[in-house]
Design a protein around this motif. Structure first.
Motif, PDB file in Angstrom:
ATOM      1  N   ASN A 195      -8.177  -0.423 -14.310  1.00 13.10           N
ATOM      2  CA  ASN A 195      -8.812  -0.078 -13.034  1.00 13.10           C
ATOM      3  C   ASN A 195      -7.973   0.917 -12.233  1.00 13.10           C
ATOM      4  O   ASN A 195      -8.234   1.143 -11.049  1.00 13.10           O
ATOM      5  CB  ASN A 195      -9.064  -1.338 -12.200  1.00 13.10           C
ATOM      6  CG  ASN A 195      -7.778  -2.072 -11.865  1.00 13.10           C
ATOM      7  OD1 ASN A 195      -6.719  -1.806 -12.442  1.00 13.10           O
ATOM      8  ND2 ASN A 195      -7.854  -3.022 -10.952  1.00 13.10           N
ATOM      9  N   ARG A 196      -6.954   1.517 -12.884  1.00 15.19           N
ATOM     10  CA  ARG A 196      -6.126   2.493 -12.173  1.00 15.19           C
ATOM     11  C   ARG A 196      -5.739   3.631 -13.118  1.00 15.19           C
ATOM     12  O   ARG A 196      -4.612   3.715 -13.589  1.00 15.19           O
ATOM     13  CB  ARG A 196      -4.869   1.816 -11.602  1.00 15.19           C
ATOM     14  CG  ARG A 196      -4.211   2.614 -10.489  1.00 15.19           C
ATOM     15  CD  ARG A 196      -3.086   1.844  -9.861  1.00 15.19           C
ATOM     16  NE  ARG A 196      -1.868   1.940 -10.639  1.00 15.19           N
ATOM     17  CZ  ARG A 196      -0.717   1.348 -10.320  1.00 15.19           C
ATOM     18  NH1 ARG A 196      -0.661   0.566  -9.263  1.00 15.19           N
ATOM     19  NH2 ARG A 196       0.358   1.489 -11.068  1.00 15.19           N
ATOM     20  N   ASP A 219     -12.060  -6.844 -11.354  1.00 17.19           N
ATOM     21  CA  ASP A 219     -12.433  -5.629 -10.641  1.00 17.19           C
ATOM     22  C   ASP A 219     -13.572  -4.962 -11.409  1.00 17.19           C
ATOM     23  O   ASP A 219     -13.421  -4.640 -12.592  1.00 17.19           O
ATOM     24  CB  ASP A 219     -11.229  -4.691 -10.565  1.00 17.19           C
ATOM     25  CG  ASP A 219     -11.484  -3.461  -9.689  1.00 17.19           C
ATOM     26  OD1 ASP A 219     -12.654  -3.202  -9.353  1.00 17.19           O
ATOM     27  OD2 ASP A 219     -10.509  -2.778  -9.345  1.00 17.19           O
ATOM     28  N   ASN A 253     -14.630  -2.023 -10.951  1.00 20.51           N
ATOM     29  CA  ASN A 253     -14.403  -0.578 -11.013  1.00 20.51           C
ATOM     30  C   ASN A 253     -13.437  -0.236 -12.143  1.00 20.51           C
ATOM     31  O   ASN A 253     -12.292   0.174 -11.933  1.00 20.51           O
ATOM     32  CB  ASN A 253     -13.858  -0.080  -9.673  1.00 20.51           C
ATOM     33  CG  ASN A 253     -14.808  -0.357  -8.532  1.00 20.51           C
ATOM     34  OD1 ASN A 253     -15.984  -0.027  -8.611  1.00 20.51           O
ATOM     35  ND2 ASN A 253     -14.304  -0.981  -7.477  1.00 20.51           N
ATOM     36  N   ILE A 299       1.380   6.646  -7.010  1.00 16.86           N
ATOM     37  CA  ILE A 299       0.299   7.588  -7.320  1.00 16.86           C
ATOM     38  C   ILE A 299       0.760   9.024  -7.093  1.00 16.86           C
ATOM     39  O   ILE A 299       0.467   9.927  -7.891  1.00 16.86           O
ATOM     40  CB  ILE A 299      -0.949   7.267  -6.480  1.00 16.86           C
ATOM     41  CG1 ILE A 299      -1.538   5.915  -6.902  1.00 16.86           C
ATOM     42  CG2 ILE A 299      -2.002   8.372  -6.631  1.00 16.86           C
ATOM     43  CD1 ILE A 299      -2.657   5.428  -6.009  1.00 16.86           C
ATOM     44  N   LEU A 354       2.237   1.734  -3.460  1.00 19.77           N
ATOM     45  CA  LEU A 354       1.205   2.230  -4.374  1.00 19.77           C
ATOM     46  C   LEU A 354       0.980   3.719  -4.181  1.00 19.77           C
ATOM     47  O   LEU A 354       0.856   4.476  -5.151  1.00 19.77           O
ATOM     48  CB  LEU A 354      -0.096   1.460  -4.155  1.00 19.77           C
ATOM     49  CG  LEU A 354      -1.301   1.917  -5.001  1.00 19.77           C
ATOM     50  CD1 LEU A 354      -0.998   1.783  -6.490  1.00 19.77           C
ATOM     51  CD2 LEU A 354      -2.543   1.093  -4.634  1.00 19.77           C
ATOM     52  N   HIS A 355       0.953   4.165  -2.915  1.00 21.31           N
ATOM     53  CA  HIS A 355       0.766   5.592  -2.650  1.00 21.31           C
ATOM     54  C   HIS A 355       1.937   6.408  -3.191  1.00 21.31           C
ATOM     55  O   HIS A 355       1.746   7.524  -3.694  1.00 21.31           O
ATOM     56  CB  HIS A 355       0.596   5.833  -1.150  1.00 21.31           C
ATOM     57  CG  HIS A 355      -0.713   5.344  -0.596  1.00 21.31           C
ATOM     58  ND1 HIS A 355      -1.923   5.645  -1.187  1.00 21.31           N
ATOM     59  CD2 HIS A 355      -1.007   4.578   0.479  1.00 21.31           C
ATOM     60  CE1 HIS A 355      -2.910   5.100  -0.487  1.00 21.31           C
ATOM     61  NE2 HIS A 355      -2.372   4.433   0.520  1.00 21.31           N
ATOM     62  N   ALA A 367      -6.224   2.405 -19.388  1.00 17.78           N
ATOM     63  CA  ALA A 367      -6.253   2.834 -17.988  1.00 17.78           C
ATOM     64  C   ALA A 367      -6.675   1.711 -17.049  1.00 17.78           C
ATOM     65  O   ALA A 367      -6.263   1.679 -15.885  1.00 17.78           O
ATOM     66  CB  ALA A 367      -7.196   4.027 -17.832  1.00 17.78           C
ATOM     67  N   PHE A 399      -9.183  -7.651 -15.048  1.00 20.48           N
ATOM     68  CA  PHE A 399      -8.629  -7.094 -13.818  1.00 20.48           C
ATOM     69  C   PHE A 399      -9.294  -7.646 -12.561  1.00 20.48           C
ATOM     70  O   PHE A 399      -8.887  -7.293 -11.453  1.00 20.48           O
ATOM     71  CB  PHE A 399      -8.760  -5.566 -13.831  1.00 20.48           C
ATOM     72  CG  PHE A 399      -7.833  -4.879 -14.792  1.00 20.48           C
ATOM     73  CD1 PHE A 399      -6.497  -4.693 -14.477  1.00 20.48           C
ATOM     74  CD2 PHE A 399      -8.287  -4.428 -16.023  1.00 20.48           C
ATOM     75  CE1 PHE A 399      -5.633  -4.063 -15.354  1.00 20.48           C
ATOM     76  CE2 PHE A 399      -7.435  -3.796 -16.911  1.00 20.48           C
ATOM     77  CZ  PHE A 399      -6.097  -3.616 -16.577  1.00 20.48           C
ATOM     78  N   THR A 435     -12.319   1.892 -15.513  1.00 19.03           N
ATOM     79  CA  THR A 435     -12.476   3.200 -16.121  1.00 19.03           C
ATOM     80  C   THR A 435     -13.198   3.039 -17.452  1.00 19.03           C
ATOM     81  O   THR A 435     -12.696   2.404 -18.373  1.00 19.03           O
ATOM     82  CB  THR A 435     -11.101   3.854 -16.354  1.00 19.03           C
ATOM     83  OG1 THR A 435     -10.371   3.853 -15.120  1.00 19.03           O
ATOM     84  CG2 THR A 435     -11.265   5.285 -16.846  1.00 19.03           C
ATOM     85  N   LYS A 494       0.834  -1.208   0.000  1.00 17.05           N
ATOM     86  CA  LYS A 494       0.000   0.000   0.000  1.00 17.05           C
ATOM     87  C   LYS A 494       0.861   1.248   0.000  1.00 17.05           C
ATOM     88  O   LYS A 494       0.568   2.223  -0.702  1.00 17.05           O
ATOM     89  CB  LYS A 494      -0.924  -0.013   1.220  1.00 17.05           C
ATOM     90  CG  LYS A 494      -2.052  -1.034   1.135  1.00 17.05           C
ATOM     91  CD  LYS A 494      -2.934  -0.972   2.372  1.00 17.05           C
ATOM     92  CE  LYS A 494      -4.067  -2.003   2.289  1.00 17.05           C
ATOM     93  NZ  LYS A 494      -4.918  -1.971   3.517  1.00 17.05           N
ATOM     94  N   ARG A 537       3.080  10.062  -9.933  1.00 17.71           N
ATOM     95  CA  ARG A 537       2.294  10.301 -11.150  1.00 17.71           C
ATOM     96  C   ARG A 537       1.560  11.639 -11.067  1.00 17.71           C
ATOM     97  O   ARG A 537       1.468  12.369 -12.070  1.00 17.71           O
ATOM     98  CB  ARG A 537       1.281   9.171 -11.349  1.00 17.71           C
ATOM     99  CG  ARG A 537       1.896   7.839 -11.742  1.00 17.71           C
ATOM    100  CD  ARG A 537       0.809   6.807 -11.967  1.00 17.71           C
ATOM    101  NE  ARG A 537       1.333   5.545 -12.469  1.00 17.71           N
ATOM    102  CZ  ARG A 537       0.575   4.543 -12.923  1.00 17.71           C
ATOM    103  NH1 ARG A 537      -0.741   4.676 -12.937  1.00 17.71           N
ATOM    104  NH2 ARG A 537       1.130   3.424 -13.367  1.00 17.71           N
TER     105      ARG A 537
END
Length: 264
Positions: free
Chosen positions: A67-68, A95, A97, A45, A41-42, A65, A93, A99, A38, A48
């Motif tokens: 799911n991220r 997932d 969620n 992000i 990942l932060h 894109a 994915f 895009t 985690k 970016r």
């Protein structure tokens, strides 16, 4: 004064069985790994977002894109696209969620108007393509003069590609001439030889070609090419005059490298 809980003392754990200690140790290591993932990942992000705020403005597209999606400034307008439909992406994915977007082929950008975009974002996409240099050339053709192309590229040293041979500039120039089709099977063989054994039983040399042909036939999603940050940076430097762009930024965070090029 800071209070010490019982389970923070040696005396507490010295009374526990070896089996219980093993279970606790495994759980602690699992929690540590998840926390590190985690945190990583932060960091990605955050890096970016810094790049995006510095370079992204106007109207552009992001390919692949998933799911991220890449963060973009609130005043920018981004259109999302992929070669797969939204339901297929949800399955890929695992997932829901995803895009939402339309059809955009990151290899050719067919159907996207020439010199119409302020930016293109390609995050962890170009390594999946048969013809990466062709993708860069076609993307640049869709950018306005001064438009930016942002890449997030995995560094093979920190991924499952770590045992693969580096994809050379000469190889990629050959793919630019042919479209990449003639070398695709070799890429699948590399995947079967060097990546597959990291998580599954190793193929024998007699099995390699058949396994690779099966993967290619079904277009199993793999990294067709593999780079280090330095290698991809060198590729871009050598392409600048040929394709008419300037390299403006590069950096690394965790397992990915970020590059920004600007069309002349």
């Amino acid at each position: 004064m800071i209070k010490t809980n019982d389970d923070e003392t040696i005396e507490f754990w010295s009374k526990r069985s070896q089996d219980e200690l093993a279970r606790v140790a495994a759980a602690l290591h699992r929690d540590r790994r998840q926390a590190e993932d985690k945190a990583g990942l932060h960091e990605v992000i955050g890096a970016r977002a810094v790049v995006s705020n510095a370079f992204i403005e106007g109207v552009g597209i992001e390919v692949g894109a998933g799911n991220r999606p890449f963060p973009v400034p609130s005043m920018a307008t981004v259109i999302y696209g992929d070669i797969r439909d939204n339901e297929t992406l949800k399955t890929h994915f695992a997932d829901p969620n995803i895009t939402q977007g339309g059809f955009i082929d990151a290899e050719t950008f067919a159907g996207t108007k020439l010199e119409s975009l302020d930016f293109i974002i390609s995050a962890h996409v170009i390594e999946h393509l048969a013809n990466p240099f062709g993708s860069i050339r076609e993307g640049l053709a869709r950018l306005k003069s001064g438009g930016v192309y942002v890449f997030a590229v995995p560094d093979m040293r920190f991924t499952t590609d770590r045992n693969r041979p580096l994809t050379t500039f000469e190889h990629l120039m050959g793919d630019l001439e042919t479209g990449g089709g003639p070398t695709l099977l070799d890429s699948y063989i590399e995947h079967c030889r060097f990546v597959h054994p990291l998580s599954q039983p190793k193929f024998s040399e007699d099995q390699l070609v058949a396994a690779a042909e099966h993967g290619l036939k079904h277009r199993i999603d793999i990294h067709v090419h593999a780079w280090t940050k330095e290698a991809f940076s060198d590729h871009l430097s050598r392409l600048q005059k040929l394709f008419g762009f300037t390299k403006h930024f590069e950096s690394s965070i965790q397992n990915e490298s970020l590059f920004v090029i600007k069309k002349n």
